[in-house]
Design an enzyme around this catalytic site. Structure first.
Site, PDB file in Angstrom:
ATOM      1  CG  ASP A  99      -0.296  -0.303   2.536  1.00 24.54           C
ATOM      2  OD1 ASP A  99       0.942  -0.490   2.553  1.00 24.54           O
ATOM      3  OD2 ASP A  99      -0.998  -0.346   3.552  1.00 24.54           O
ATOM      4  CG  ASP A 102       6.420   5.683   6.243  1.00 22.67           C
ATOM      5  OD1 ASP A 102       7.177   6.635   6.082  1.00 22.67           O
ATOM      6  OD2 ASP A 102       5.632   5.630   7.203  1.00 22.67           O
ATOM      7  CE  LYS A 131       3.227   8.143   5.150  1.00 24.28           C
ATOM      8  NZ  LYS A 131       3.177   7.985   6.601  1.00 24.28           N
ATOM      9  CG  PHE A 152      -0.745   7.906   9.999  1.00 24.31           C
ATOM     10  CD1 PHE A 152       0.266   6.956   9.954  1.00 24.31           C
ATOM     11  CD2 PHE A 152      -2.053   7.480  10.182  1.00 24.31           C
ATOM     12  CE1 PHE A 152      -0.011   5.606  10.090  1.00 24.31           C
ATOM     13  CE2 PHE A 152      -2.336   6.125  10.331  1.00 24.31           C
ATOM     14  CZ  PHE A 152      -1.316   5.195  10.289  1.00 24.31           C
ATOM     15  CB  VAL A 153      -2.665   8.719   4.338  1.00 21.92           C
ATOM     16  CG1 VAL A 153      -2.143  10.111   4.015  1.00 21.92           C
ATOM     17  CG2 VAL A 153      -1.654   7.667   3.881  1.00 21.92           C
ATOM     18  CG  ASP A 159      -4.667  -0.218   9.833  1.00 22.26           C
ATOM     19  OD1 ASP A 159      -3.633  -0.213   9.135  1.00 22.26           O
ATOM     20  OD2 ASP A 159      -4.662  -0.597  11.013  1.00 22.26           O
ATOM     21  NE  ARG A 165      -6.955  -3.071   7.740  1.00 17.56           N
ATOM     22  CZ  ARG A 165      -5.633  -2.903   7.776  1.00 17.56           C
ATOM     23  NH1 ARG A 165      -5.025  -2.306   6.789  1.00 17.56           N
ATOM     24  NH2 ARG A 165      -4.935  -3.322   8.802  1.00 17.56           N
TER      25      ARG A 165
END
Ligand code: XMP
Length: 179
Positions: A99, A102, A131, A152-153, A159, A165
């Site tokens: 997903d 980071d 990111k 933070f997404v 989640d 989600r």
């Protein structure tokens, strides 16, 4: 849930056309080859469902349960692996779907494990989000949906403490919910 979102970054109107373009790129790169897609659960489930249906390739699907967050918004620094059928990856082109890229820890850990234990023909990675930040781990994605700021997404598979989600968009979570 909507009240917990500071702002929407990407809605389906933005995400789906981008997945169409990524799928065309991936299908062109592997043309004439067969692929194993390794979907990292749980966060990639919606990304994988939407991307896979746009891939014009013969492929097999394996899902791997991984976690590096244990409830919060900071990586724990260790990756916990679920069951993985390494024998089924031998000699295959493997495309890891995650997903979000980071710190790079997750992709680096999985690439290392596959190279050391599965003898794949190739390993590449496709991420929905990347990111914009300095990464502590030397991991790069071959296909990137969107570059986002270091916030933070949640939503579209991502989640916070197991929630959000199912939001049909990617949004920034209000900081007061976790700060
Ligand atoms: P690393 O640091 O290993 O991170 O590249 C990858 C995994 O960390 C989770 N992650 C997030 N999850 N919102 C989330 O819901 C975020 O902003 C976020 N940043 C990292 C995610 O599980 C990803 O696979």
């Amino acid at each position: 849930m909507l009240g917990d979102i500071e702002r929407i970054l990407l809605d389906e109107g933005a995400i789906l056309p981008r997945l169409e373009a990524m799928a065309a790129e991936i299908s062109a790169l592997y043309e004439g080859e067969e692929l194993t897609v390794l979907c990292i659960l749980n966060g990639s489930i919606i990304f994988a469902a939407d991307l896979l249906r746009r891939l014009n390739l013969p492929l097999q699907l394996q899902c791997l349960h991984l976690s590096s967050y244990h409830g919060g918004t900071q990586s724990s620094g260790t990756v916990t692996f679920g069951a993985l059928d390494l024998a089924a990856l031998r000699g295959r082109h493997v495309l890891v779907l995650d997903d979000i890229l980071d710190s790079g820890l997750t992709l680096q850990s999985i690439a290392q494990r596959l190279q050391q234990e599965a003898a794949p023909k190739s390993v590449r990675a496709a991420v929905l989000l990347q990111k914009r930040r300095k990464r502590a781990h030397a991991a790069a994605a071959d296909f990137v949906g969107f570059e986002i700021e270091d916030e933070f997404v949640v939503g579209y598979g991502l989640d916070y403490q197991g929630r959000y989600r199912n939001l049909p968009f990617i949004g920034v979570l209000k900081r007061e919910l976790y700060a």
